[in-house]
Scaffold this active site. Structure first.
Site, PDB file in Angstrom:
ATOM      1  N   ASN A   7       0.872  -1.169   0.000  1.00 20.45           N
ATOM      2  CA  ASN A   7       0.000   0.000   0.000  1.00 20.45           C
ATOM      3  C   ASN A   7       0.913   1.224   0.000  1.00 20.45           C
ATOM      4  O   ASN A   7       1.501   1.575   1.017  1.00 20.45           O
ATOM      5  CB  ASN A   7      -0.923  -0.002   1.220  1.00 20.45           C
ATOM      6  CG  ASN A   7      -1.864   1.185   1.236  1.00 20.45           C
ATOM      7  OD1 ASN A   7      -1.485   2.303   0.875  1.00 20.45           O
ATOM      8  ND2 ASN A   7      -3.090   0.978   1.672  1.00 20.45           N
ATOM      9  N   GLU A  34      -3.812   2.047  -3.015  1.00 22.07           N
ATOM     10  CA  GLU A  34      -3.915   3.477  -2.672  1.00 22.07           C
ATOM     11  C   GLU A  34      -2.994   4.333  -3.543  1.00 22.07           C
ATOM     12  O   GLU A  34      -2.195   5.121  -3.042  1.00 22.07           O
ATOM     13  CB  GLU A  34      -3.623   3.706  -1.179  1.00 22.07           C
ATOM     14  CG  GLU A  34      -4.875   3.612  -0.321  1.00 22.07           C
ATOM     15  CD  GLU A  34      -4.716   4.316   1.012  1.00 22.07           C
ATOM     16  OE1 GLU A  34      -5.208   5.462   1.113  1.00 22.07           O
ATOM     17  OE2 GLU A  34      -4.136   3.739   1.939  1.00 22.07           O
ATOM     18  N   TYR A 106      -7.708  -3.663  -2.654  1.00 16.86           N
ATOM     19  CA  TYR A 106      -7.768  -2.625  -1.632  1.00 16.86           C
ATOM     20  C   TYR A 106      -9.166  -2.677  -1.036  1.00 16.86           C
ATOM     21  O   TYR A 106     -10.081  -1.996  -1.463  1.00 16.86           O
ATOM     22  CB  TYR A 106      -7.446  -1.250  -2.212  1.00 16.86           C
ATOM     23  CG  TYR A 106      -7.470  -0.153  -1.174  1.00 16.86           C
ATOM     24  CD1 TYR A 106      -6.857  -0.343   0.065  1.00 16.86           C
ATOM     25  CD2 TYR A 106      -8.095   1.057  -1.421  1.00 16.86           C
ATOM     26  CE1 TYR A 106      -6.883   0.645   1.024  1.00 16.86           C
ATOM     27  CE2 TYR A 106      -8.118   2.063  -0.468  1.00 16.86           C
ATOM     28  CZ  TYR A 106      -7.516   1.863   0.756  1.00 16.86           C
ATOM     29  OH  TYR A 106      -7.543   2.843   1.720  1.00 16.86           O
ATOM     30  N   ASP A 147      -4.184  -5.113   0.392  1.00 14.22           N
ATOM     31  CA  ASP A 147      -4.506  -4.531   1.695  1.00 14.22           C
ATOM     32  C   ASP A 147      -5.959  -4.885   1.991  1.00 14.22           C
ATOM     33  O   ASP A 147      -6.878  -4.311   1.409  1.00 14.22           O
ATOM     34  CB  ASP A 147      -4.301  -3.012   1.652  1.00 14.22           C
ATOM     35  CG  ASP A 147      -4.687  -2.322   2.948  1.00 14.22           C
ATOM     36  OD1 ASP A 147      -5.141  -3.013   3.895  1.00 14.22           O
ATOM     37  OD2 ASP A 147      -4.556  -1.088   3.017  1.00 14.22           O
ATOM     38  N   ASN A 149      -7.441  -4.550   4.920  1.00 15.27           N
ATOM     39  CA  ASN A 149      -7.988  -3.743   6.005  1.00 15.27           C
ATOM     40  C   ASN A 149      -8.628  -4.608   7.091  1.00 15.27           C
ATOM     41  O   ASN A 149      -9.687  -4.284   7.643  1.00 15.27           O
ATOM     42  CB  ASN A 149      -8.989  -2.718   5.460  1.00 15.27           C
ATOM     43  CG  ASN A 149      -8.332  -1.386   5.141  1.00 15.27           C
ATOM     44  OD1 ASN A 149      -7.541  -0.868   5.941  1.00 15.27           O
ATOM     45  ND2 ASN A 149      -8.611  -0.838   3.977  1.00 15.27           N
ATOM     46  N   ASP A 247       2.525   4.653   5.264  1.00 13.97           N
ATOM     47  CA  ASP A 247       2.281   4.089   6.589  1.00 13.97           C
ATOM     48  C   ASP A 247       2.205   2.557   6.556  1.00 13.97           C
ATOM     49  O   ASP A 247       1.979   1.916   7.587  1.00 13.97           O
ATOM     50  CB  ASP A 247       1.016   4.688   7.232  1.00 13.97           C
ATOM     51  CG  ASP A 247      -0.166   4.773   6.288  1.00 13.97           C
ATOM     52  OD1 ASP A 247      -0.084   4.258   5.149  1.00 13.97           O
ATOM     53  OD2 ASP A 247      -1.195   5.360   6.671  1.00 13.97           O
ATOM     54  N   HIS A 248       2.411   1.963   5.384  1.00 15.66           N
ATOM     55  CA  HIS A 248       2.508   0.509   5.231  1.00 15.66           C
ATOM     56  C   HIS A 248       3.925   0.134   4.810  1.00 15.66           C
ATOM     57  O   HIS A 248       4.657   0.959   4.244  1.00 15.66           O
ATOM     58  CB  HIS A 248       1.554   0.010   4.145  1.00 15.66           C
ATOM     59  CG  HIS A 248       0.105   0.129   4.473  1.00 15.66           C
ATOM     60  ND1 HIS A 248      -0.702  -0.960   4.725  1.00 15.66           N
ATOM     61  CD2 HIS A 248      -0.694   1.220   4.566  1.00 15.66           C
ATOM     62  CE1 HIS A 248      -1.940  -0.552   4.955  1.00 15.66           C
ATOM     63  NE2 HIS A 248      -1.958   0.776   4.870  1.00 15.66           N
TER      64      HIS A 248
END
Length: 256
Positions: A7, A34, A106, A147, A149, A247-248
């Site tokens: 991501n 993303e 995603y 990802d 989530n 942030d990944h």
């Protein structure tokens, strides 16, 4: 064959980070999420110069997914998850690379929950499960990378109660992930590291990266046709600590 999911959290803003990682890690296939870029804003020339062919499905401001292939062109097989003609969010792409089908997923975040966004997350999960079942039935070599989530279990999130109401760890989210895996998919990282706390995401807030307060949200699921080839799996954690990082961090598998 090394296959990764990353991501990137805005491909143009993080392009130097991405290119540096591609040079260092040399993955054969990369699923990106993303992108936060429209189709025309995708940095195709820079990716090609780095030695990668690409297919992508962009979306301005948010979402966006892509698949990169080293020294070859991925063959696009699908750029939308089937099951809802009214869903136009760029969250799924699928391509064939060197005899293997690879996805970039995603999955919706689902917050706040309960509510419409959480319902959308669960509906999307159900659609993914239906589509994934066709791969199992046809005994195809597939990597469901992306990802999701979802932090599937308690060891996939640092010890805390601060996320208890978050959609990422709700029982229904975890049950949906478990139900998908139970079709016959191999959660590659967990298969090779059954007891280890491994994270792929560290929020920018509350000093979570320095505290190693992470979650494992990025997964690579291998179909039964591929699972016997699993040799290695891990996370390039240090990428998260670089200047301007997503942030990944990239998660990856090596198939023998």
């Amino acid at each position: 064959m090394k296959i990764a999911t990353f991501n990137i959290n805005n491909i143009n803003r993080r392009l130097p980070n991405l290119l540096a990682w591609l040079r260092a890690a040399k993955p054969d296939v990369v699923a990106l999420q993303e992108l936060k870029a429209s189709d025309g804003e995708f940095p195709a020339a820079a990716i090609e110069k780095a030695g990668y062919g690409a297919v992508w499905c962009g979306q301005r401001t948010w979402n966006g997914v892509a698949i990169l292939a080293r020294n070859t062109e991925p063959v696009l097989t699908r750029d939308r998850l089937p099951g809802d003609r009214d869903d136009h969010e760029a969250r799924y792409i699928e391509a064939a690379v060197r005899g293997i089908i690879v996805t970039s997923i995603y999955l919706p975040n689902g917050n706040p929950q309960p509510g419409p966004k959480f319902d959308y997350k669960l509906d999307w999960f159900a659609r993914l499960k239906r589509h994934a079942k066709t791969f199992i039935k046809e005994d195809l070599p597939v990597v469901l990378a992306g990802d999701y989530n979802v932090a599937p279990t308690e060891i996939d999130i640092y010890p805390t109660r601060s996320w208890d109401k978050d959609a990422l760890i709700q029982p229904k989210s975890r049950a949906a992930f478990a139900s998908l895996v139970e079709q016959g998919w191999c959660d590659a990282i967990r298969a090779l590291h059954p007891e280890k706390r491994i994270y792929t995401f560290w929020d920018y807030k509350r000093n979570r990266w320095p505290r190693d307060a992470g979650l494992r949200l990025d997964h690579l699921l291998l179909s039964p046709a591929l699972a016997p080839r699993l040799a290695k799996a891990g996370v390039d954690k240090k990428v998260r600590g670089e200047d301007g990082a997503s942030d990944h961090a990239p998660a990856w598998v090596v198939l023998k």
